[in-house]
Enzyme design. Sequence first.
Site, PDB file in Angstrom:
ATOM      1  CE  LYS A   9      -3.687  -2.491   2.394  1.00 39.44           C
ATOM      2  NZ  LYS A   9      -4.697  -2.455   3.459  1.00 39.44           N
ATOM      3  CE1 TYR A  49      -9.194  -3.797   0.777  1.00 39.55           C
ATOM      4  CE2 TYR A  49      -8.647  -1.679  -0.201  1.00 39.55           C
ATOM      5  CZ  TYR A  49      -8.266  -2.826   0.477  1.00 39.55           C
ATOM      6  OH  TYR A  49      -6.952  -3.008   0.843  1.00 39.55           O
ATOM      7  CG  ASN A 112      -3.360  -2.934   6.841  1.00 38.89           C
ATOM      8  OD1 ASN A 112      -3.250  -2.445   5.725  1.00 38.89           O
ATOM      9  ND2 ASN A 112      -4.273  -3.833   7.122  1.00 38.89           N
ATOM     10  CG  HIS A 115      -5.177  -6.692   0.048  1.00 40.32           C
ATOM     11  ND1 HIS A 115      -6.300  -6.835   0.826  1.00 40.32           N
ATOM     12  CD2 HIS A 115      -5.263  -7.631  -0.923  1.00 40.32           C
ATOM     13  CE1 HIS A 115      -7.043  -7.812   0.329  1.00 40.32           C
ATOM     14  NE2 HIS A 115      -6.431  -8.308  -0.733  1.00 40.32           N
ATOM     15  CD  GLU A 126      -7.225 -10.212  -3.445  1.00 40.94           C
ATOM     16  OE1 GLU A 126      -6.103 -10.702  -3.221  1.00 40.94           O
ATOM     17  OE2 GLU A 126      -8.035  -9.929  -2.544  1.00 40.94           O
TER      18      GLU A 126
HETATM   19  P1  CMP Z   1      -6.840  -5.150   3.945  1.00 41.96           P
HETATM   20  O1  CMP Z   1      -6.267  -6.435   4.423  1.00 41.96           O
HETATM   21  O2  CMP Z   1      -6.370  -4.562   2.675  1.00 41.96           O
HETATM   22  O3  CMP Z   1      -8.433  -5.337   3.853  1.00 41.96           O
HETATM   23  C1  CMP Z   1      -9.342  -4.295   4.077  1.00 41.96           C
HETATM   24  C2  CMP Z   1      -8.681  -3.041   4.537  1.00 41.96           C
HETATM   25  O4  CMP Z   1      -9.542  -2.109   5.165  1.00 41.96           O
HETATM   26  C3  CMP Z   1      -7.681  -3.388   5.629  1.00 41.96           C
HETATM   27  O5  CMP Z   1      -6.589  -4.076   5.098  1.00 41.96           O
HETATM   28  C4  CMP Z   1      -7.396  -2.025   6.202  1.00 41.96           C
HETATM   29  O6  CMP Z   1      -6.519  -1.271   5.384  1.00 41.96           O
HETATM   30  C5  CMP Z   1      -8.782  -1.404   6.133  1.00 41.96           C
HETATM   31  N1  CMP Z   1      -9.520  -1.533   7.419  1.00 41.96           N
HETATM   32  C6  CMP Z   1     -10.025  -2.658   7.948  1.00 41.96           C
HETATM   33  N2  CMP Z   1     -10.670  -2.388   9.111  1.00 41.96           N
HETATM   34  C7  CMP Z   1     -10.549  -1.056   9.305  1.00 41.96           C
HETATM   35  C8  CMP Z   1     -11.006  -0.160  10.321  1.00 41.96           C
HETATM   36  N3  CMP Z   1     -11.721  -0.581  11.357  1.00 41.96           N
HETATM   37  N4  CMP Z   1     -10.688   1.133  10.193  1.00 41.96           N
HETATM   38  C9  CMP Z   1      -9.992   1.585   9.145  1.00 41.96           C
HETATM   39  N5  CMP Z   1      -9.545   0.782   8.122  1.00 41.96           N
HETATM   40  C10 CMP Z   1      -9.808  -0.525   8.212  1.00 41.96           C
END
Ligand code: CMP
Length: 153
Positions: A9, A49, A112, A115, A126
């Site tokens: 990301k 998403y 984070n 993904h 994907e």
């Molecule tokens: P990812 O594994 O890409 O899948 C969905 C994404 O949504 C996740 O990583 C985070 O980047 C984001 N995400 C999931 N839960 C939350 C939350 N409670 N608040 C903000 N972002 C979130």
Amino acid sequence: MEKTVVLLKPDALQRGLVGEIIHRFERKGLKLVALKMTKASEAIIEEHYAHHKDKPFFAGLKKFMMSAPLVCMVLEGKDAIAVVRKMAGVTNGREAEYGTIRGDFSISQSNNIAHVSDSEEAAKEELHRFFEEADLHDWDRTISPYLYGEDEL
Ligand code: CMP
């Protein structure tokens, strides 16, 4: 062998963590079969998403994912989906175990770092969403017999 998709990301790119993370996957023994940078469109992020579209964080997540290019890769290996999920750690960086990518580099639930595909079905979708056939390289990795037992190849 199983294929999985990893999207690094914008936080990984901005923070100069791309090489470190690819290094971890390579050292583990995962085979890199596709690697590219792409600036994701709003439509692609909304599709990717879609299951989060009603969540309060959706608008912020979209903005974040479009704030810089994504570094997209396909990794191949035995049980690659589960192995890469374990290496990534749980979604929330504050809760992810030390030693995992998110546990070591993220203090956020949204920003984070990566993904990673969470199932076979997601990996297939994907792969088609982020890659074209020509992006995938079926190269012969000569060290594979040293990475796996005969019965695993
Ligand atoms: P990812 O594994 O890409 O899948 C969905 C994404 O949504 C996740 O990583 C985070 O980047 C984001 N995400 C999931 N839960 C939350 C939350 N409670 N608040 C903000 N972002 C979130």
